[in-house]
Each structure stands twice: as structure tokens, then as C-alpha cells.
Design a protein around this motif. Structure first.
Motif, PDB file in Angstrom:
ATOM      1  N   LYS A 106       0.441 -12.074   1.248  1.00 65.20           N
ATOM      2  CA  LYS A 106      -0.137 -13.290   0.674  1.00 65.20           C
ATOM      3  C   LYS A 106      -0.927 -12.979  -0.591  1.00 65.20           C
ATOM      4  CE  LYS A 106      -3.366 -16.986   1.979  1.00 65.20           C
ATOM      5  NZ  LYS A 106      -4.226 -17.504   3.086  1.00 65.20           N
ATOM      6  N   ASP A 107      -0.626 -13.758  -1.666  1.00 64.96           N
ATOM      7  CA  ASP A 107      -1.345 -13.666  -2.936  1.00 64.96           C
ATOM      8  C   ASP A 107      -1.357 -12.230  -3.456  1.00 64.96           C
ATOM      9  OD1 ASP A 107      -2.709 -14.798  -5.080  1.00 64.96           O
ATOM     10  OD2 ASP A 107      -4.678 -14.359  -4.210  1.00 64.96           O
ATOM     11  N   SER A 108      -0.194 -11.558  -3.383  1.00 72.26           N
ATOM     12  CA  SER A 108      -0.146 -10.144  -3.711  1.00 72.26           C
ATOM     13  C   SER A 108       1.240  -9.768  -4.231  1.00 72.26           C
ATOM     14  CB  SER A 108      -0.468  -9.316  -2.452  1.00 72.26           C
ATOM     15  OG  SER A 108      -0.205  -7.949  -2.662  1.00 72.26           O
ATOM     16  N   ASP A 109       1.299  -8.625  -4.933  1.00 70.93           N
ATOM     17  CA  ASP A 109       2.592  -8.067  -5.318  1.00 70.93           C
ATOM     18  C   ASP A 109       2.935  -6.848  -4.459  1.00 70.93           C
ATOM     19  OD1 ASP A 109       0.872  -6.158  -6.306  1.00 70.93           O
ATOM     20  OD2 ASP A 109       1.493  -6.364  -8.400  1.00 70.93           O
ATOM     21  N   ARG A 110       2.345  -6.771  -3.260  1.00 66.26           N
ATOM     22  CA  ARG A 110       2.650  -5.706  -2.307  1.00 66.26           C
ATOM     23  C   ARG A 110       3.707  -6.184  -1.319  1.00 66.26           C
ATOM     24  NH1 ARG A 110      -2.898  -5.759  -2.194  1.00 66.26           N
ATOM     25  NH2 ARG A 110      -2.829  -6.731  -0.139  1.00 66.26           N
ATOM     26  N   LEU A 111       4.759  -5.383  -1.180  1.00 65.88           N
ATOM     27  CA  LEU A 111       5.797  -5.712  -0.210  1.00 65.88           C
ATOM     28  C   LEU A 111       5.256  -5.636   1.209  1.00 65.88           C
ATOM     29  CD1 LEU A 111       8.844  -3.689  -1.591  1.00 65.88           C
ATOM     30  CD2 LEU A 111       8.654  -6.176  -1.490  1.00 65.88           C
ATOM     31  N   THR A 112       5.800  -6.484   2.074  1.00 62.66           N
ATOM     32  CA  THR A 112       5.490  -6.347   3.499  1.00 62.66           C
ATOM     33  C   THR A 112       6.108  -5.042   4.004  1.00 62.66           C
ATOM     34  OG1 THR A 112       7.487  -7.501   4.219  1.00 62.66           O
ATOM     35  CG2 THR A 112       5.531  -8.858   3.787  1.00 62.66           C
ATOM     36  N   ALA A 113       5.594  -4.546   5.109  1.00 59.08           N
ATOM     37  CA  ALA A 113       6.110  -3.296   5.680  1.00 59.08           C
ATOM     38  C   ALA A 113       7.600  -3.431   6.017  1.00 59.08           C
ATOM     39  CB  ALA A 113       5.307  -2.926   6.925  1.00 59.08           C
ATOM     40  N   GLN A 114       7.985  -4.579   6.519  1.00 55.34           N
ATOM     41  CA  GLN A 114       9.389  -4.794   6.878  1.00 55.34           C
ATOM     42  C   GLN A 114      10.288  -4.769   5.644  1.00 55.34           C
ATOM     43  OE1 GLN A 114      10.066  -8.379   9.115  1.00 55.34           O
ATOM     44  NE2 GLN A 114      12.170  -7.829   9.645  1.00 55.34           N
ATOM     45  N   SER A 115       9.822  -5.357   4.560  1.00 65.27           N
ATOM     46  CA  SER A 115      10.643  -5.387   3.348  1.00 65.27           C
ATOM     47  C   SER A 115      10.737  -4.020   2.683  1.00 65.27           C
ATOM     48  CB  SER A 115      10.088  -6.418   2.366  1.00 65.27           C
ATOM     49  OG  SER A 115      10.356  -7.727   2.810  1.00 65.27           O
ATOM     50  N   GLN A 116       9.721  -3.184   2.857  1.00 63.25           N
ATOM     51  CA  GLN A 116       9.812  -1.827   2.315  1.00 63.25           C
ATOM     52  C   GLN A 116      10.996  -1.079   2.923  1.00 63.25           C
ATOM     53  OE1 GLN A 116       6.006   0.091   2.900  1.00 63.25           O
ATOM     54  NE2 GLN A 116       4.907  -1.501   1.759  1.00 63.25           N
ATOM     55  N   GLN A 117      11.359  -1.432   4.133  1.00 65.00           N
ATOM     56  CA  GLN A 117      12.467  -0.767   4.803  1.00 65.00           C
ATOM     57  C   GLN A 117      13.829  -1.220   4.279  1.00 65.00           C
ATOM     58  OE1 GLN A 117      11.931  -1.358   9.017  1.00 65.00           O
ATOM     59  NE2 GLN A 117       9.831  -0.598   8.987  1.00 65.00           N
TER      60      GLN A 117
END
Length: 205
Positions: A106-117
Motif C-alpha cells: 500500500k502506497d509504496s513501490d515495494r513488491l509484495t513478497a508473493q510478487s517477488q516470487q
């Protein structure tokens, strides 16, 4: 003269088959309309010197037996008929693009852990195709100011670009676009936090 042309701007595939008629050496042409990889179907007009006809449905076909003959009434062919009669043309079609959705905190340019995979899957698709055409499209949900969301969608797209570059993808093969809160995956009212809309689409061609 016989011809086939699109009347709409959507993508489509048209297959042609020329063969001899059973009653002699006169040739006939079969035209079949297929949907694009996203399932959209265009519209094609098949024209001879004496008549023309539109084909507008997926797997719909018409046959024309020369410039002085009218195209036959459209008929939907089965998948088996298309595979049997158009195997050579189908084998020459380009492989459809691969689409990946990467989601963000939320409100970030950090990928979720699941999407990093999912990143290894993108890299594998690019390597398999030796891709020189990768699209990265940034999105946000509708929460917040539209101008802020446009900037955030660009930051997300650039964050994915940097990840791909670090993994060996050349930036000259990548095109970035950003939609902000427009074109959501899940339509919502304004100022709604929707995780599925906090995403970047990656298209590997």
C-alpha cells in the motif's frame, strides 16, 4: 478481384487456405477469422468482383471460388476442422505474449513478497523467447490524488525495470508506460484501497 480487410482496429488473425475444387482445377479460397491472444475478435470483409460478405465471429469462415463468385454464407468451423485444414498456417503464427501482474504494498513501490516470487518466471519467459520487446505498465488504486497516483505508478514501473536490469535484461528492450489510477483491474469508486489495482503489468513478447 478477391480481397479480405479489417474494418475494426482490434487485433485479429485471419487464416487463408487455397485449394482445388473437386470438379476441376478451379481454385477456391477459405478465409477464417480467429480471435487475438486476448480473446478479442475483429471484423473482416471478404470481397469479390460481384459481392462481399462480413465475417465477425470467432472461427467463422467463408469460401470464395474466384473473382466472379460470391463468398459463401459464413459458417463457424470447429477447432478440429481448423487444426486439420490450417495446420501449416497455425504453426507459423507468432507465440502470443506472456502477461504477468506484480502487486505492491500500500502506497509504496515495494513488491509484495508473493510478487517477488514471480520475477524468475518473467526472466524465464524473456530468456526462452530471446525477447527484445518487454512492456512494463504501472498502475495504482483510486485512493489519493490522481496526480500523486500517476507519479506512484511511474515509480512502480521504474522499480520493476530496475529489478529486471539487475537480473540482466537490457533496458533498450523495455518500454515503460504508466496509467496512474486509470484502467484498474478491479473497478472501484474513488478513494478506494484495492490491492489488485496496486500493480505493474509486465508483457513479454
Amino acid at each position: 478481384m478477391t480481397s479480405a480487410r479489417s474494418l475494426t482496429p482490434v487485433l485479429f488473425f485471419v487464416l487463408f487456405l487455397c485449394s482445388c475444387c473437386l470438379n476441376g482445377c478451379a481454385k477456391q479460397t477459405t478465409v477464417v477469422l480467429l480471435p487475438d491472444p486476448g480473446g478479442k475478435v475483429g471484423k473482416v470483409t471478404v470481397t469479390s468482383d460481384v459481392a462481399s460478405i462480413d465475417i465477425t465471429k470467432a472461427q467463422e469462415a467463408t469460401v470464395i471460388k474466384g473473382r466472379q463468385s460470391a463468398p459463401t454464407a459464413p459458417k463457424v468451423l470447429s477447432e478440429a476442422e481448423i487444426a486439420r485444414n490450417f495446420s501449416e498456417a497455425l504453426s507459423s503464427l507468432p507465440e502470443p505474449p506472456k502477461h504477468f501482474n506484480l502487486y505492491f504494498e500500500k502506497d509504496s513501490d515495494r513488491l509484495t513478497a508473493q510478487s517477488q516470487q514471480v520475477i524468475p518466471d518473467i526472466l524465464a519467459a524473456a530468456s526462452q523467447r530471446q525477447s527484445q520487446d518487454i512492456g512494463i505498465i504501472g498502475h495504482t488504486d483510486t485512493a489519493g490524488d490522481p496526480s500523486y497516483n500517476m507519479r506512484l505508478s511511474k515509480q512502480r514501473a521504474n522499480a520493476v525495470l530496475q529489478i529486471l536490469i539487475q537480473e540482466g535484461i537490457q533496458d533498450k528492450f523495455v518500454k515503460i508506460t504508466s496509467h496512474g489510477e486509470n484502467n484498474p483491474l478491479i473497478k472501484t469508486a474513488d478513494n478506494v484501497h484495492e490491492p489488485k489495482n496496486r500493480r505493474v503489468e509486465v508483457v513479454v513478447r
